[in-house]
Design a protein around this motif. Structure first.
Motif, PDB file in Angstrom:
ATOM      1  N   PRO A   1      -3.705   3.179  -8.841  1.00 38.05           N
ATOM      2  CA  PRO A   1      -4.686   2.913  -9.905  1.00 38.05           C
ATOM      3  C   PRO A   1      -5.967   2.247  -9.424  1.00 38.05           C
ATOM      4  N   PHE A   2      -5.944   1.625  -8.228  1.00 38.22           N
ATOM      5  CA  PHE A   2      -7.115   0.942  -7.675  1.00 38.22           C
ATOM      6  C   PHE A   2      -7.284   1.400  -6.232  1.00 38.22           C
ATOM      7  N   VAL A   3      -7.720   2.632  -6.039  1.00 40.03           N
ATOM      8  CA  VAL A   3      -7.594   3.284  -4.733  1.00 40.03           C
ATOM      9  C   VAL A   3      -8.591   2.782  -3.702  1.00 40.03           C
ATOM     10  N   GLY A   4      -9.715   2.204  -4.139  1.00 38.30           N
ATOM     11  CA  GLY A   4     -10.657   1.619  -3.193  1.00 38.30           C
ATOM     12  C   GLY A   4     -11.114   2.580  -2.119  1.00 38.30           C
ATOM     13  N   SER A   5     -10.844   2.236  -0.859  1.00 36.08           N
ATOM     14  CA  SER A   5     -11.327   3.043   0.264  1.00 36.08           C
ATOM     15  C   SER A   5     -10.485   4.288   0.513  1.00 36.08           C
ATOM     16  N   GLY A   6      -9.365   4.443  -0.225  1.00 36.68           N
ATOM     17  CA  GLY A   6      -8.587   5.674  -0.104  1.00 36.68           C
ATOM     18  C   GLY A   6      -7.430   5.625   0.874  1.00 36.68           C
ATOM     19  N   THR A   7      -7.039   4.432   1.315  1.00 38.88           N
ATOM     20  CA  THR A   7      -5.968   4.329   2.299  1.00 38.88           C
ATOM     21  C   THR A   7      -4.656   4.931   1.792  1.00 38.88           C
TER      22      THR A   7
END
Length: 316
Positions: free
Chosen positions: A108-114
């Protein structure tokens, strides 16, 4: 880059089973939602009652409740690109422990996509959401350079986490894994001693993701906890029964008081119908180069910079 405006959601091409999902879906004034056309069924040959695809030897390595990870070249360490990343190896270990190949993982909070990169490495379908367009584009850029493993698809969507339940059918998600904003931990100037001797230009910087009022990283811990509870309660019907939800959080200090974010979240998630299964410690001592002498010489303080929590819940 392979982007798609979510406004095309009614387009047949978007929902055609013959079409591969784009790497990123950019949102602008979306007025309707429909479940994503993405596989959720395992593609491995494991028995139905197996939790994952791990061998007994691989499984036993995960039984130790203190985990240690290393960054690799594909990891993002530059805080000007993203202020709070975690290793691909961490996400991969969680994904491989709590899902099968071909199943659906959601961040839900993927940020940089790690999480999406780790899902691609592990041949899991995955969907990640973030408020910020720049991070969704970063996800797509990272995915575009990654080796494709199997037939699984990974996609990043520009969207508020409060709305993500609209994208999935009931009992379709096998694993939710995320490292959310840590309340307003980052939403202040960096002043502590550990920043002063590092040549990373962090001293005096506000590292928060954004000042968008929807951003959970702008909230005090009580408001943050309620919003987190609302988000995970809404998405719970889409999580499979006994599907796991793993949340990575640290605690923090605020105005000389320790804020036990992990305790707040455990209590809130329990109220929302999740069951705590495990607390795993992410031991970060191998990643910490310098530790400031916080509170010396009159007040003993541990900032918790050398560990974080992996809170493992499931839907009972």
């Amino acid at each position: 880059m392979d982007y798609l405006d979510i406004g095309q959601a009614a387009d047949n091409k978007y929902y055609s089973s013959k079409r591969t999902l784009p790497l990123a879906i950019m949102k602008e004034n979306a007025k309707e939602y429909q479940p994503l056309k993405i596989n959720t069924i395992k593609t491995c040959s494991c028995k139905e009652n197996n939790l994952n695809c791990l061998t007994a030897k691989e499984w036993i390595k995960r039984q130790i409740g203190v985990w240690e990870f290393y960054y690799e070249k594909r990891d993002i360490r530059d805080k000007t690109v993203h202020p709070a990343t975690f290793p691909i190896s961490l996400a991969k270990q969680v994904i491989e422990l709590f899902s099968h190949e071909g199943e659906l993982v959601v961040d839900p909070f993927v940020g940089s996509g790690t999480t999406l990169v780790a899902a691609r490495d592990s041949n899991r379908n995955a969907v990640g959401f973030d408020l910020q367009e720049k991070y969704i584009k970063l996800c797509a850029e990272r995915l575009s350079t990654q080796r494709i493993v199997g037939n699984a698809q990974q996609v990043a969507i520009e969207e508020d986490a409060r709305n993500i339940s609209n994208y999935f059918n009931e009992e379709s998600i096998s694993l939710i894994f995320t490292s959310p904003p840590y309340a307003n931990l980052l939403n202040r100037e960096r002043k502590n001693k550990s920043r002063r001797n590092r040549k990373n230009n962090q001293l005096g910087k506000v590292e928060q993701y954004s000042q968008d009022p929807r951003d959970l990283g702008t909230l005090d811990v009580e408001s943050y906890t309620k919003e987190m509870g609302d988000i995970f309660e809404k998405v719970k019907p889409a999580l499979r029964t006994k599907g796991h939800c793993v949340i990575n959080v640290p605690d923090m200090w605020w105005e000389n008081k320790r804020i036990a974010i992990h305790v707040y979240l455990i209590n809130e998630m329990t109220k929302r119908g999740y069951e705590l299964r495990n607390i795993i410690i992410w031991d970060k001592r191998n990643l910490v180069n310098q530790i400031g002498i916080f509170g010396w010489p009159s007040n003993y303080i541990t900032m918790g910079v050398t560990f974080e929590y992996l809170l493992d819940f499931w839907k009972p």
